[in-house]
Design a protein around this motif. Structure first.
Motif, PDB file in Angstrom:
ATOM      1  N   PRO A 113     -15.793 -16.310   9.816  1.00 28.49           N
ATOM      2  CA  PRO A 113     -15.410 -14.942   9.432  1.00 28.49           C
ATOM      3  C   PRO A 113     -14.524 -14.296  10.483  1.00 28.49           C
ATOM      4  CG  PRO A 113     -17.739 -15.310   8.993  1.00 28.49           C
ATOM      5  CD  PRO A 113     -17.261 -16.523   9.722  1.00 28.49           C
ATOM      6  N   HIS A 114     -13.554 -13.541  10.004  1.00 30.78           N
ATOM      7  CA  HIS A 114     -12.580 -12.921  10.914  1.00 30.78           C
ATOM      8  C   HIS A 114     -13.285 -12.021  11.917  1.00 30.78           C
ATOM      9  CE1 HIS A 114      -9.274 -10.357  12.266  1.00 30.78           C
ATOM     10  NE2 HIS A 114      -8.434 -11.286  11.823  1.00 30.78           N
ATOM     11  N   GLY A 115     -14.052 -11.056  11.435  1.00 36.10           N
ATOM     12  CA  GLY A 115     -14.872 -10.217  12.290  1.00 36.10           C
ATOM     13  C   GLY A 115     -14.140  -9.154  13.069  1.00 36.10           C
ATOM     14  N   HIS A 116     -12.806  -9.171  13.079  1.00 37.64           N
ATOM     15  CA  HIS A 116     -12.017  -8.207  13.853  1.00 37.64           C
ATOM     16  C   HIS A 116     -10.987  -7.514  12.953  1.00 37.64           C
ATOM     17  CE1 HIS A 116     -13.438  -9.762  17.827  1.00 37.64           C
ATOM     18  NE2 HIS A 116     -13.617 -10.860  17.102  1.00 37.64           N
ATOM     19  N   LEU A 117     -11.394  -7.247  11.721  1.00 37.89           N
ATOM     20  CA  LEU A 117     -10.482  -6.656  10.751  1.00 37.89           C
ATOM     21  C   LEU A 117     -10.436  -5.145  10.931  1.00 37.89           C
ATOM     22  CD1 LEU A 117      -8.635  -7.089   8.333  1.00 37.89           C
ATOM     23  CD2 LEU A 117     -10.633  -6.895   6.845  1.00 37.89           C
ATOM     24  N   HIS A 118      -9.324  -4.633  11.405  1.00 39.69           N
ATOM     25  CA  HIS A 118      -9.072  -3.190  11.489  1.00 39.69           C
ATOM     26  C   HIS A 118      -7.561  -2.971  11.475  1.00 39.69           C
ATOM     27  CE1 HIS A 118      -8.031  -3.586  15.795  1.00 39.69           C
ATOM     28  NE2 HIS A 118      -9.093  -4.378  15.881  1.00 39.69           N
ATOM     29  N   SER A 119      -7.157  -1.722  11.383  1.00 37.21           N
ATOM     30  CA  SER A 119      -5.738  -1.418  11.200  1.00 37.21           C
ATOM     31  C   SER A 119      -4.888  -1.841  12.385  1.00 37.21           C
ATOM     32  CB  SER A 119      -5.564   0.087  10.949  1.00 37.21           C
ATOM     33  OG  SER A 119      -6.107   0.834  12.027  1.00 37.21           O
ATOM     34  N   GLY A 120      -5.471  -1.960  13.592  1.00 39.61           N
ATOM     35  CA  GLY A 120      -4.693  -2.404  14.744  1.00 39.61           C
ATOM     36  C   GLY A 120      -4.336  -3.869  14.695  1.00 39.61           C
ATOM     37  N   ASN A 121      -5.023  -4.664  13.871  1.00 41.40           N
ATOM     38  CA  ASN A 121      -4.732  -6.085  13.723  1.00 41.40           C
ATOM     39  C   ASN A 121      -3.953  -6.390  12.458  1.00 41.40           C
ATOM     40  OD1 ASN A 121      -5.846  -7.078  16.117  1.00 41.40           O
ATOM     41  ND2 ASN A 121      -7.893  -7.248  15.244  1.00 41.40           N
ATOM     42  N   ILE A 122      -3.337  -5.381  11.876  1.00 41.31           N
ATOM     43  CA  ILE A 122      -2.413  -5.578  10.746  1.00 41.31           C
ATOM     44  C   ILE A 122      -1.011  -5.249  11.252  1.00 41.31           C
ATOM     45  CG2 ILE A 122      -1.911  -5.030   8.343  1.00 41.31           C
ATOM     46  CD1 ILE A 122      -4.708  -6.185   8.817  1.00 41.31           C
ATOM     47  N   ILE A 123      -0.175  -6.271  11.402  1.00 35.72           N
ATOM     48  CA  ILE A 123       1.160  -6.110  11.973  1.00 35.72           C
ATOM     49  C   ILE A 123       2.165  -5.927  10.845  1.00 35.72           C
ATOM     50  CG2 ILE A 123       2.861  -7.098  13.534  1.00 35.72           C
ATOM     51  CD1 ILE A 123       0.168  -6.433  14.817  1.00 35.72           C
ATOM     52  N   LEU A 124       3.028  -4.928  10.998  1.00 35.03           N
ATOM     53  CA  LEU A 124       4.054  -4.622  10.003  1.00 35.03           C
ATOM     54  C   LEU A 124       5.407  -5.115  10.503  1.00 35.03           C
ATOM     55  CD1 LEU A 124       3.021  -0.960   9.096  1.00 35.03           C
ATOM     56  CD2 LEU A 124       2.268  -3.099   8.030  1.00 35.03           C
ATOM     57  N   ASP A 125       6.128  -5.802   9.643  1.00 29.67           N
ATOM     58  CA  ASP A 125       7.452  -6.318   9.983  1.00 29.67           C
ATOM     59  C   ASP A 125       8.334  -6.215   8.745  1.00 29.67           C
ATOM     60  OD1 ASP A 125       9.618  -7.499  11.143  1.00 29.67           O
ATOM     61  OD2 ASP A 125       8.820  -9.540  11.084  1.00 29.67           O
ATOM     62  N   LYS A 126       9.280  -5.310   8.816  1.00 28.15           N
ATOM     63  CA  LYS A 126      10.161  -5.051   7.679  1.00 28.15           C
ATOM     64  C   LYS A 126       9.308  -4.689   6.469  1.00 28.15           C
ATOM     65  CE  LYS A 126      13.743  -8.127   9.496  1.00 28.15           C
ATOM     66  NZ  LYS A 126      14.563  -9.329   9.285  1.00 28.15           N
TER      67      LYS A 126
END
Length: 471
Positions: free
Chosen positions: A230-243
């Motif tokens: 399980p990922h266990g570290h899912l939060h908005s800081g670990n979602i990277i936006l690119d274009k």
């Protein structure tokens, strides 16, 4: 009358002199009392108040000095490592752009390229199960190269271990848009983490919530199908936006044994929800995207639901945070909330090697790898057996017979009131290997065996004591 007084003072000159001395003493006494009063009041009212005001400031300066020393040490380690490897060159050291206090960030470029990347220097976690060796680095590099083919997974371009310093080096692509948290709070990605995230209770649009949520679910399901824990570290800081893309990052944190941010929120429930930790993390992520602030409780409370009003997010949150049972990631993916989101990206077909599967299984089960230890034990047993086979048979038999007849090995007789325990059986030695499995004797082993044989052939020396006096 005045002339009489003047004449009198002239005849008695000591009177004005005495009056002047008395006045002078009075003035000196008044000045002394005034100075003493001012000094006492300043020490009581001003100095003490200054110490009270300066205490928080002194604590802040002390923390800042400690952090500066850590940053300097991290910069020295980073420069030394980059110069020794010759793959990257450091551009500059960044501020604390993340929430981990034992992680340091730099911008770096490859020697043959001018494209900037994010280099992070992380202290090795005490909870890391994987061996801190070069073989683990090789397997992790191959694993990251395989999973980064997915369009919604953030690549890890480079990873290495500094074994002497207990540090982990990782390099990832740099994007100017930053993370999803930067989009929610309208902040710059390179600002300090303590300064850039302030709740403003305004989330992103519903189309963005559905699109980003659907892509993250696809990435999580892909990792789950490949045997990842399980990922266990899912939060908005670990979602990277690119274009126009949104990629899932932080999947390496669980492999490195790093503590999760959700652990401080779930507290006592943490151990009971390990199988559903990604579903809970996804629910927290949906709430933050819709409300513009993090969920500070394990489940949304009535005050949180009331903030959403008639928002369609309310239905998916009630579906995720079910009191009876949490839904799986596949069930959340198939919910009607994401039915109108079309994504043409298909997961790539990758094949994991046996080393990758063993590594992932180690993290899932929590049992450390013992492959190297077993091989070393087998090698030692083979060496010992080969040495024992080279020894002559007469010597061990004589030793065993002498030991058996020696009175030192006899156990003392037990008293009549207490029954003596039966003697323990001698330990069973390892089976003698066949001659086909005995490894060839190397030069160093033959030299050692030769020295042993020489020692066995030496005669017992008899000393003559001539110290007695002659008569």
């Amino acid at each position: 009358m005045a002339e009489d007084v003047t004449e009198y003072l002239r005849k008695h000159i000591w009177i004005p002199i005495l009056v002047g001395i008395v006045l002078f003493l009075i003035m000196v006494l008044v000045l002394y009392k005034l100075c003493k009063y001012c000094n006492h009041r300043a020490r009581y009212d001003y100095t003490q108040l200054q110490e009270d005001v300066a205490l928080p400031r002194r604590i802040e300066l002390q923390k800042q000095a400690e952090q500066n020393s850590l940053n300097e040490a991290a910069m020295i380690n980073c420069q030394f490592y980059l110069r020794s490897t010759g793959i990257y060159r450091m551009a500059e050291q960044l501020s604390d752009i993340g929430s981990r206090c034992n992680k340091f960030w730099f911008t770096a470029c490859k020697i043959s390229s001018a494209e900037e990347e994010i280099l992070s220097l992380l202290t090795r976690s005490t909870n890391m199960i994987l061996p801190f060796t070069s073989d683990t680095v090789k397997t992790l590099s191959q694993l990251f190269d395989s999973v980064q083919q997915h369009p919604h997974i953030q690549p890890v371009n480079y990873i290495d271990f500094l074994q002497e310093q207990n540090l982990v080096v990782m390099v990832s692509p740099f994007t100017t848009r930053g993370s999803l948290k930067d989009l929610i709070y309208q902040s710059h990605c390179l600002d300090r983490w303590e300064d850039k995230y302030t709740p403003h209770n305004k989330g992103i649009s519903m189309a963005q919530i559905k699109c980003i949520g659907k892509r993250i679910l696809m990435a999580l399901l892909f990792l789950q199908n490949k045997g990842f824990p399980p990922h266990g570290h899912l939060h908005s800081g670990n979602i990277i936006l690119d274009k126009q893309c949104s990629r899932l990052a932080g999947y390496e944190n669980n492999l490195l044994g790093l503590p999760s941010k959700l652990q401080s929120v779930l507290k006592k429930r943490w151990k009971d929800v390990q199988d559903s930790i990604d579903s809970i993390g996804f629910g927290h992520l949906i709430f933050e995207m819709a409300n513009g602030s993090e969920l500070d409780t394990p489940h949304p409370q009535p005050r949180h639901i009331s903030q959403l009003m008639d928002n369609p997010v309310k239905d998916i949150l009630l579906f995720i945070f079910n009191e009876d049972d949490y839904p799986t990631l596949q069930e959340i993916h198939d919910h009607n909330f994401f039915a109108d989101v079309a994504d043409s990206a298909k997961p790539p077909k990758i094949t994991l090697t046996s080393q990758m599967k063993a590594l992932l299984k180690t993290v899932r089960t929590g049992k450390s790898l013992k492959v190297r230890r077993k091989s070393s034990v087998i090698q030692v047993n083979e060496t010992q057996s080969s040495k024992s086979k080279k020894k002559p048979k007469s010597k061990p038999s004589s030793r065993r017979s002498s030991r058996a007849s020696s009175p030192l090995l006899k156990m003392p007789t037990a008293p009549s009131t207490v029954l003596a325990p039966p003697p323990l059986a001698p330990p069973v030695g390892p089976p003698v290997p066949s001659t086909a499995n005995i490894p060839p004797v190397t030069t160093s082993q033959s030299a050692v065996l030769g020295d042993i044989r020489k020692g066995m052939k030496l005669k017992k020396t008899v000393t003559k004591d001539k110290s007695a006096p002659r008569i």
